[in-house]
Design a protein around this motif. Structure first.
Motif, PDB file in Angstrom:
ATOM      1  N   PRO A 175      37.086 -13.142 -12.640  1.00  0.00           N
ATOM      2  CA  PRO A 175      36.057 -13.693 -13.524  1.00  0.00           C
ATOM      3  C   PRO A 175      34.679 -13.775 -12.879  1.00  0.00           C
ATOM      4  N   LEU A 176      34.615 -14.165 -11.603  1.00  0.00           N
ATOM      5  CA  LEU A 176      33.323 -14.303 -10.937  1.00  0.00           C
ATOM      6  C   LEU A 176      32.607 -12.963 -10.834  1.00  0.00           C
ATOM      7  N   LEU A 177      33.329 -11.915 -10.443  1.00  0.00           N
ATOM      8  CA  LEU A 177      32.711 -10.599 -10.313  1.00  0.00           C
ATOM      9  C   LEU A 177      32.242 -10.078 -11.673  1.00  0.00           C
ATOM     10  N   ILE A 178      33.026 -10.352 -12.709  1.00  0.00           N
ATOM     11  CA  ILE A 178      32.635  -9.926 -14.063  1.00  0.00           C
ATOM     12  C   ILE A 178      31.360 -10.636 -14.495  1.00  0.00           C
ATOM     13  N   LEU A 179      31.274 -11.947 -14.244  1.00  0.00           N
ATOM     14  CA  LEU A 179      30.090 -12.705 -14.634  1.00  0.00           C
ATOM     15  C   LEU A 179      28.862 -12.263 -13.845  1.00  0.00           C
ATOM     16  N   LEU A 180      29.037 -11.952 -12.562  1.00  0.00           N
ATOM     17  CA  LEU A 180      27.918 -11.474 -11.752  1.00  0.00           C
ATOM     18  C   LEU A 180      27.439 -10.107 -12.235  1.00  0.00           C
ATOM     19  N   SER A 181      28.362  -9.245 -12.586  1.00  0.00           N
ATOM     20  CA  SER A 181      27.992  -7.922 -13.094  1.00  0.00           C
ATOM     21  C   SER A 181      27.221  -8.039 -14.400  1.00  0.00           C
ATOM     22  N   ALA A 182      27.689  -8.911 -15.279  1.00  0.00           N
ATOM     23  CA  ALA A 182      27.001  -9.099 -16.552  1.00  0.00           C
ATOM     24  C   ALA A 182      25.608  -9.682 -16.347  1.00  0.00           C
ATOM     25  N   ALA A 183      25.465 -10.595 -15.377  1.00  0.00           N
ATOM     26  CA  ALA A 183      24.152 -11.175 -15.084  1.00  0.00           C
ATOM     27  C   ALA A 183      23.187 -10.098 -14.605  1.00  0.00           C
TER      28      ALA A 183
END
Length: 357
Positions: A13-21
């Protein structure tokens, strides 16, 4: 060779949220007309204030711009330090814009500061929430012994710490509000311990649901942008795709009547890819090109998997049929999306390729 393919979608989840940011920041900087719908009111207001601030600095002269540059660098350094503690500094640094080689060019420097501040603006809430989540997990462990916890803190103090975890959430469910009110009025003792324990459970559930919502929206954004980066024409993907399920169609402009349909099953976390062909009402003739269309998609599918993997979304293939094993689905063209002209798509792809990490 491959026909219909089914995958299970997962990821950190953290990597996905960082990528989206990082994608959101790049879209803001690109100022692409076709992506205006990706900007919400919060982003627009922040961008307007930031642009006004930087333009004022540029008018004041070189020194003022250098001060803005120093502030932006310091802010990003702080976020990088936080990312280092969390264990995701590589992803944060990879999204950082490149400092202009000729630092004397004020316009390029202005663009760099704008990009760096915008990226920091998008990354900050993701990193702060993850940091708070991990810190609160440690507090929760120490709070497991309710007798020790009640002796160490008044109910009101425990309430303040618990509510701090959800301070960023605007709409707090009624059940949590009622529990919080009861705990606020409680005296130290067994009842306060039980209320605090129940409130902690409810808050944990709320935070888990909020994170899932954010990740679902982030996955939709990542999927759409990754397909566009790879040169596909993509119908608009809704933020609730990974919540409610649904279908997405994409194609290359050279594919004529063929496209790929991606169907999401939100409950199982599965996605199914299959090649379809647009036909007129009543048309049902098979074509020798169907087999070639499936082979073509098969050769491109690994690139999509790799690109999504780089942004935190993992796809595990669970079913892989051979080309021709099932006939290509024929769909009446009026029921399929109408894609933009080739020139518009190629222009957008070239623009975003320069901007996105």
């Amino acid at each position: 060779m491959s026909g219909p393919t089914t995958v299970i979608i997962s990821g950190d989840p953290l990597l996905i949220l960082l990528s989206a940011a990082a994608i959101r920041a790049a879209l803001v900087i690109a100022q692409a007309h076709q992506n205006a719908n990706a900007l919400n009111t919060r982003q627009i207001e922040q961008q307007t204030a930031l642009q006004n601030q930087l333009q004022a600095a540029a008018l004041q002269g070189r020194q003022a711009l250098q001060e803005q540059l120093q502030l932006a660098e310091q802010e990003f350094a702080q976020l990088s330090a936080l990312a280092e503690k969390i264990g995701c500094s590589a992803q944060v640094l990879a999204a950082r814009p490149v400092l202009p080689a000729i630092a004397e060019n004020e316009q390029e420097l202005l663009h760099y500061v704008h990009a760096l501040k915008t990226l920091a603006y998008e990354l900050r809430p993701v990193l702060l929430e993850e940091s708070a989540r991990r810190a609160d997990a440690l507090f929760d462990d120490s709070d497991a012994n309710l007798q020790t916890a009640s002796a160490a803190a008044l109910p009101q103090s425990r309430l303040a710490r618990l509510l701090k975890r959800i301070a960023h959430i605007q709409d707090i469910p009624q059940n949590i509000q009622e529990l919080a009110k009861e705990l606020e009025q409680a005296l130290p003792g067994e009842r306060a311990d039980l209320l605090a324990s129940e409130l902690r459970v409810q808050i944990q559930a709320l935070l888990a649901a909020e994170q899932k919502r954010q990740v679902d929206e982030a996955q939709a954004l990542i999927l759409e942008q990754t397909l566009q980066d790879l040169g596909y024409q993509v119908e608009e993907i809704g933020h609730t795709l990974f919540v409610d399920g649904g279908v997405v169609h994409f194609r290359r402009s050279s594919w004529d009547k063929y496209m790929v349909r991606m169907r999401i099953d939100a409950k199982s976390g599965q996605a199914n890819f299959n090649v379809i062909r647009a036909v007129k009402e009543g048309e049902n003739e098979r074509s020798v090109l169907d087999h070639l269309a499936e082979d073509r998609w098969c050769s491109e599918f690994p690139a999509l998997m790799a690109a999504l993997e780089a942004r935190g979304i993992h796809m595990q293939v669970t079913r892989l049929l051979q080309a021709g094993e099932l006939p290509v689905q024929l769909v009446v063209e009026t029921k399929l999306p109408q894609f933009a002209e080739e020139e518009q798509t190629e222009s957008h792809t070239r623009l975003m390729a320069k901007k996105l990490p």
